[in-house]
Design an enzyme around this catalytic site. Structure first.
Site, PDB file in Angstrom:
ATOM      1  N   HIS A  19      96.166  -1.564  63.003  1.00 21.54           N
ATOM      2  CA  HIS A  19      95.632  -0.615  62.061  1.00 21.54           C
ATOM      3  C   HIS A  19      96.194  -1.151  60.723  1.00 21.54           C
ATOM      4  CE1 HIS A  19      96.260   2.696  65.251  1.00 21.54           C
ATOM      5  NE2 HIS A  19      94.926   2.517  65.052  1.00 21.54           N
ATOM      6  N   LYS A  43      92.945  15.252  72.048  1.00 21.85           N
ATOM      7  CA  LYS A  43      93.964  14.639  72.914  1.00 21.85           C
ATOM      8  C   LYS A  43      95.465  15.480  72.640  1.00 21.85           C
ATOM      9  CE  LYS A  43      91.813  10.625  71.179  1.00 21.85           C
ATOM     10  NZ  LYS A  43      92.111   9.439  70.336  1.00 21.85           N
ATOM     11  N   ARG A  92      87.930  -4.338  67.845  1.00 17.60           N
ATOM     12  CA  ARG A  92      89.014  -5.405  68.303  1.00 17.60           C
ATOM     13  C   ARG A  92      88.057  -6.250  69.528  1.00 17.60           C
ATOM     14  NH1 ARG A  92      92.639  -0.695  70.188  1.00 17.60           N
ATOM     15  NH2 ARG A  92      90.701   0.036  70.675  1.00 17.60           N
ATOM     16  N   SER A 130      96.963   2.133  70.150  1.00 19.97           N
ATOM     17  CA  SER A 130      97.836   3.218  70.062  1.00 19.97           C
ATOM     18  C   SER A 130      98.395   3.767  71.503  1.00 19.97           C
ATOM     19  CB  SER A 130      97.413   4.397  69.347  1.00 19.97           C
ATOM     20  OG  SER A 130      97.347   3.749  68.090  1.00 19.97           O
TER      21      SER A 130
HETATM   22  O1  PNS Z   1      91.548   6.397  66.192  1.00 13.84           O
HETATM   23  P1  PNS Z   1      90.206   7.353  66.665  1.00 13.84           P
HETATM   24  O2  PNS Z   1      91.069   8.420  67.661  1.00 13.84           O
HETATM   25  O3  PNS Z   1      89.418   6.401  67.366  1.00 13.84           O
HETATM   26  O4  PNS Z   1      89.333   7.969  65.510  1.00 13.84           O
HETATM   27  C1  PNS Z   1      88.214   8.793  65.811  1.00 13.84           C
HETATM   28  C2  PNS Z   1      87.739   9.413  64.554  1.00 13.84           C
HETATM   29  C3  PNS Z   1      88.881  10.354  63.976  1.00 13.84           C
HETATM   30  C4  PNS Z   1      87.300   8.219  63.715  1.00 13.84           C
HETATM   31  C5  PNS Z   1      86.501  10.196  65.083  1.00 13.84           C
HETATM   32  O5  PNS Z   1      86.916  11.044  66.179  1.00 13.84           O
HETATM   33  C6  PNS Z   1      86.230  11.242  63.968  1.00 13.84           C
HETATM   34  O6  PNS Z   1      85.652  10.809  63.050  1.00 13.84           O
HETATM   35  N1  PNS Z   1      86.234  12.701  64.391  1.00 13.84           N
HETATM   36  C7  PNS Z   1      85.888  13.424  63.122  1.00 13.84           C
HETATM   37  C8  PNS Z   1      84.776  14.561  63.415  1.00 13.84           C
HETATM   38  C9  PNS Z   1      83.554  13.879  63.134  1.00 13.84           C
HETATM   39  O7  PNS Z   1      83.171  13.449  62.380  1.00 13.84           O
HETATM   40  N2  PNS Z   1      82.719  13.711  64.521  1.00 13.84           N
HETATM   41  C10 PNS Z   1      81.552  13.093  64.539  1.00 13.84           C
HETATM   42  C11 PNS Z   1      81.808  11.436  64.565  1.00 13.84           C
HETATM   43  S1  PNS Z   1      80.307  10.802  64.695  1.00 13.84           S
END
Ligand code: PNS
Length: 164
Positions: A19, A43, A92, A130
């Protein structure tokens, strides 16, 4: 030309060197970069949002034009509030691609003006996540070189000091 504001969203539970590598790359590319921690995680997180924000702030301290924030709800709505033009995400390995493509295209469907930009971290971080960091640490393995020293310290406090 207008300034480009990018948002780097994620769970950051906890922030890894991968990150951090992406934050450094993003800070060089964009005029401003907001690292945004999602607060409504499905989660069960290891670190609270406040702890994650504090670690991000410490670790990103000194990287030019980077700030840390939180968001809930839809990412596109948050990006709209901030008037961001770009979502920054890391890829990645090939395995990330399907999930990231789906998210990027869904976000584009919701907000066509918002672009998702993918960056690759340094090769040495392509296997770091993570989830694996939490798992390795909880089972007594070393996460040195995978997370910043401050995060290693916080993991130690969290995992060992919470045990009876
Ligand atoms: O680090 P992560 O858990 O892979 O991040 C995922 C994240 C936070 C980017 C994604 O879950 C997100 O954008 N959540 C917000 C809700 C949202 O907009 N959902 C629709 C995405 S298409």
């Amino acid at each position: 030309m207008a300034e480009i504001l990018a948002i780097y969203p994620g769970s950051f539970d906890p922030i890894t060197n991968g990150h951090l590598d992406l934050i450094e790359r993003g800070s060089r590319l964009f005029d401003r970069l907001i690292v945004a921690v999602l607060t409504n995680l499905d989660k069960d997180p290891l670190f609270t949002v406040a702890e994650r924000v504090e670690m991000l702030q410490e670790v990103a301290h000194g990287i030019p034009h980077v700030s840390v924030d939180t968001f809930s709800g839809l990412l596109v709505d948050y990006a709209g509030e901030k008037r961001a033009q770009v979502i920054l995400r890391g890829i990645r390995a090939f395995t990330d691609y399907e999930y990231e493509l789906q998210m990027a295209l869904m976000n584009r469907k919701l907000e066509p003006e918002l672009e998702t930009v993918f960056l690759m971290p340094a090769l040495s971080y392509t296997y770091v996540s993570s989830r694996l960091v939490r798992e390795i640490f909880q089972h007594g393995g070393s996460v040195k070189d995978l997370v910043p020293p401050l995060v290693e310290e916080r993991l130690h406090q969290k995992v060992f000091q919470s045990k009876p």
